[in-house]
Design a protein around this motif. Structure first.
Motif, PDB file in Angstrom:
ATOM      1  N   LEU A   3       0.832  -1.196   0.000  1.00 17.74           N
ATOM      2  CA  LEU A   3       0.000   0.000   0.000  1.00 17.74           C
ATOM      3  C   LEU A   3       0.870   1.251   0.000  1.00 17.74           C
ATOM      4  CD1 LEU A   3      -2.857   0.827  -0.011  1.00 17.74           C
ATOM      5  CD2 LEU A   3      -2.966   0.517   2.464  1.00 17.74           C
ATOM      6  N   ILE A   4       1.925   1.195   0.769  1.00 17.42           N
ATOM      7  CA  ILE A   4       2.809   2.349   0.850  1.00 17.42           C
ATOM      8  C   ILE A   4       3.509   2.594  -0.473  1.00 17.42           C
ATOM      9  CG2 ILE A   4       5.073   3.001   1.757  1.00 17.42           C
ATOM     10  CD1 ILE A   4       3.951   1.827   4.443  1.00 17.42           C
ATOM     11  N   ARG A  23       2.283   7.016  -6.463  1.00 19.32           N
ATOM     12  CA  ARG A  23       1.288   7.952  -6.975  1.00 19.32           C
ATOM     13  C   ARG A  23       1.688   9.383  -6.646  1.00 19.32           C
ATOM     14  NH1 ARG A  23      -4.435   5.995  -7.818  1.00 19.32           N
ATOM     15  NH2 ARG A  23      -4.427   8.205  -8.236  1.00 19.32           N
ATOM     16  N   TRP A  42       2.569   1.718  -3.371  1.00 17.57           N
ATOM     17  CA  TRP A  42       1.572   2.171  -4.334  1.00 17.57           C
ATOM     18  C   TRP A  42       1.278   3.664  -4.184  1.00 17.57           C
ATOM     19  CZ3 TRP A  42      -0.522   1.236  -8.725  1.00 17.57           C
ATOM     20  CH2 TRP A  42      -1.803   1.696  -9.061  1.00 17.57           C
ATOM     21  N   SER A  43       1.045   4.067  -2.953  1.00 14.95           N
ATOM     22  CA  SER A  43       0.642   5.458  -2.774  1.00 14.95           C
ATOM     23  C   SER A  43       1.823   6.410  -2.898  1.00 14.95           C
ATOM     24  CB  SER A  43      -0.076   5.638  -1.438  1.00 14.95           C
ATOM     25  OG  SER A  43       0.664   5.071  -0.384  1.00 14.95           O
ATOM     26  N   ALA A  44       2.977   5.978  -2.455  1.00 13.56           N
ATOM     27  CA  ALA A  44       4.158   6.826  -2.620  1.00 13.56           C
ATOM     28  C   ALA A  44       4.426   7.037  -4.107  1.00 13.56           C
ATOM     29  CB  ALA A  44       5.362   6.191  -1.942  1.00 13.56           C
TER      30      ALA A  44
END
Lengths: 217, 217, 217, 217
Positions: free
Chosen positions: A166-167, A173, A169-171
């Motif tokens: 999740l990290i 982005r 992925w969002s980083a």
DNA sequence: TATGAATGAGCCTTCATTCAT
DNA sequence: TATGAATGAAGGCTCATTCAT
């Protein structure tokens, strides 16, 4: 067969509308895109859009659905390669970054989708289900690459792969988002003359990430 | 002095409007905030808002200016501490994350600002200049911490500190953004029962980043 | 003969469309009926409707024409009976009320027709002529029954039968209209528990009318 | 006082809008009236209408509320007169008929209100409450006159006054409705040359009603 | 004859901005 | 300085009607 023909035509029109919407958004920005202009871009009547989409939101969701579908297609191929976990993750990241660079509007559409999701204003439909499915799929690829890496020893076993995924992925982005806003690149008073371009930035990002999770032994 | 008094009053009114806008956005979301409601929240006439701000965009920019100013204030204190580069960077990250968690509206306003920047629809004004200055300042703190770290050996000297700073900054924003959208936390099919909350995610992120750039020798 | 066959088929299609329109109106209400839904109900293409009717208004007029035709058919039989004028009138009234109760859509279509009539937005056509003819016919039956009654002494000779007929006709419509709006039945604060239903109301109405015009000697 | 002044101005504007809406409806018919045209008629901006009414429906309801209020005012005076029940009823009828003749749009607005009522699409508001109150009040006047008449012997005690009132009310509406549609007056093939006008028709109606319910002993 | 995709005028409504007081 | 009534451009959307097939 005849039916297939009509359905094909319908599908083509649908794609045309999505294309046009993407183009209008690219030109004017997400907030400034209007149904009127999308129709004009598609060389269609305004009402025609509503034959293919229930409303404006659905057009945006369709953009997201298409974008995430295309992305997943690329990620899927990568995950099937016979490589170490860290290498797969590396390639996943690169693929994502290349994809968004080429299709910035998909990034915006994804943000739009997530915004609706957050605010709980998504009517359930086949479209939203598809979007949800795609989002989960992308996440899964990242998590899988981490699991593979932990198993083959190429990635440190210090974090829960779900959370880590999740990290990452969002980083990613965040970096992509920033990289898109070309202006910000100049916001740091950078005296040096070295190139400060998109590609080099993203390369460093992946490098840092890799260092941060790879197993050094 | 009389003039100062009046100016002070003017400044107070201005702050009141910003406060109210923040509150309205917090309550209704960014897109749903209207001048009407901001005025009502501030207990002012709608027209009065225009005595203090040229338009709605300026109010949002002012929110960003205030937010980035407050953040920088905290970052400034950290950078002055006598610690190693990696430790300073660590604290900077934590400070940022804490700040956004406490003031999510500032995050939205910053996104708004950057969106205008990207689309080149920012009229030059003292406000935009201030926003730009603040953005650069924050970036500078990160870059400084990296430079310090490289110099004191706590951070690997493998990347240009400017580029690295930019990456850290934007990756952080991505993670924060995601952490805000509570729904995405459930988007990965996560079978485990461990807590998957905000704090733990951000903790891991900082940890990964640190590992990725610290000097291991 | 071949031509007759084709014409018959055409007539059947026409009736099918009218049937479908009636059904849609019954289901969704007059204002909510759309050409789309009528076509779907008839299992026909939307464009096909325009092969049988010039426009939407004509469909409504056709409904009215059919309805008034059916009603007149029933009234015609009554007027031919060998009874006193007051009895005939009585039966006419009951027949009308029964008819509308069974076919509320015809009532709406009649209102529609009269509205167009009032606003002078009726293009002359065979359809409108037919509607007009039917309306006159129904009126004539009432007038005839009054004339008969005056002649046979069962109805008081105190009013011009034409005027009286018109009044009876329109008063009946008013009562029927109200009886249709179930809500209004409760609008009077009615403490009693006696039944206050459709049938009893109309019965009283006819009773009052009869008392108001019958000859008491 | 100052506040009263502003409120008075607001009330005047509100009335102006209602006036304009009435005028537009009178000119174009109910269905053809648009917010645009109402605004133009009132010499106001389109948006201004929404400062005084939540939406189009509310304007129509306000027309009904005004109309029923004015009518009730007249009915109230009649019911207070020291006359026999049958005479009061007589006058109530005449007052109603005169009122609608003078203000046909109020009749349409009342129909609109009842239509919403029937279809259960009325949001509760002070406006709808007022409309409901007025409707009940009018009905009550009729019922009272019947009760008085039964008590003083001028009206036959053969029907429940509530039911009878409802019938009188709705029959009157029907006659008024018809009388309004001037065209229908000619629909009966009327060879005679006597006047067949509004007033004479309504006069006969009242006469018939009276005969139908009065006590003959 | 039959179709239904395409049309676009026109609807109601919102809201940032102005301006007379 | 402060107001809030007034504005009107602009938006999303509907639906009767047309027309190429």
């Amino acid at each position: 067969m005849r039916k297939t023909k009509r359905e094909r035509k319908k599908e083509i029109r649908r794609e045309l509308i999505i294309d046009s919407a993407v183009e209008v958004i690219r030109r004017n920005g997400f907030e400034q895109a209007t149904m009127n202009e999308i129709a004009r871009e598609a060389d269609l009547g305004k009402g025609t859009l509503y034959l293919y989409f229930r409303n404006k939101a659905d057009i945006y969701l369709a953009i997201n659905e298409r974008g995430s579908g295309l992305l997943n297609q690329q990620l899927r191929e990568i995950i099937l390669q016979n490589k170490s976990g860290i290498e797969i993750l590396d390639e996943l990241g690169n693929a994502y970054l290349r994809f968004i660079k080429k299709n910035p509007v998909f990034f915006m559409a994804a943000s739009y989708y997530e915004n609706l999701l957050k605010n709980n204003i998504l009517t359930e439909s086949s479209l939203t289900k598809e979007c949800e499915k795609h989002a989960k799929e992308a996440m899964t690829y990242i998590v899988r690459s981490l699991q593979i890496g932990i198993q083959d020893g190429s990635i440190r076993n210090s974090h829960d792969p779900y959370k880590l995924g999740l990290i990452i992925w969002s980083a990613s982005r965040g970096v992509v988002h920033a990289a898109h806003q070309s202006e910000i690149l100049k916001s740091a008073e950078h005296s040096g003359s070295e190139e400060m371009d998109y590609a080099s930035l993203l390369g460093i990002f992946i490098d840092v990430l890799r260092s941060g999770i790879k197993n050094d032994q």
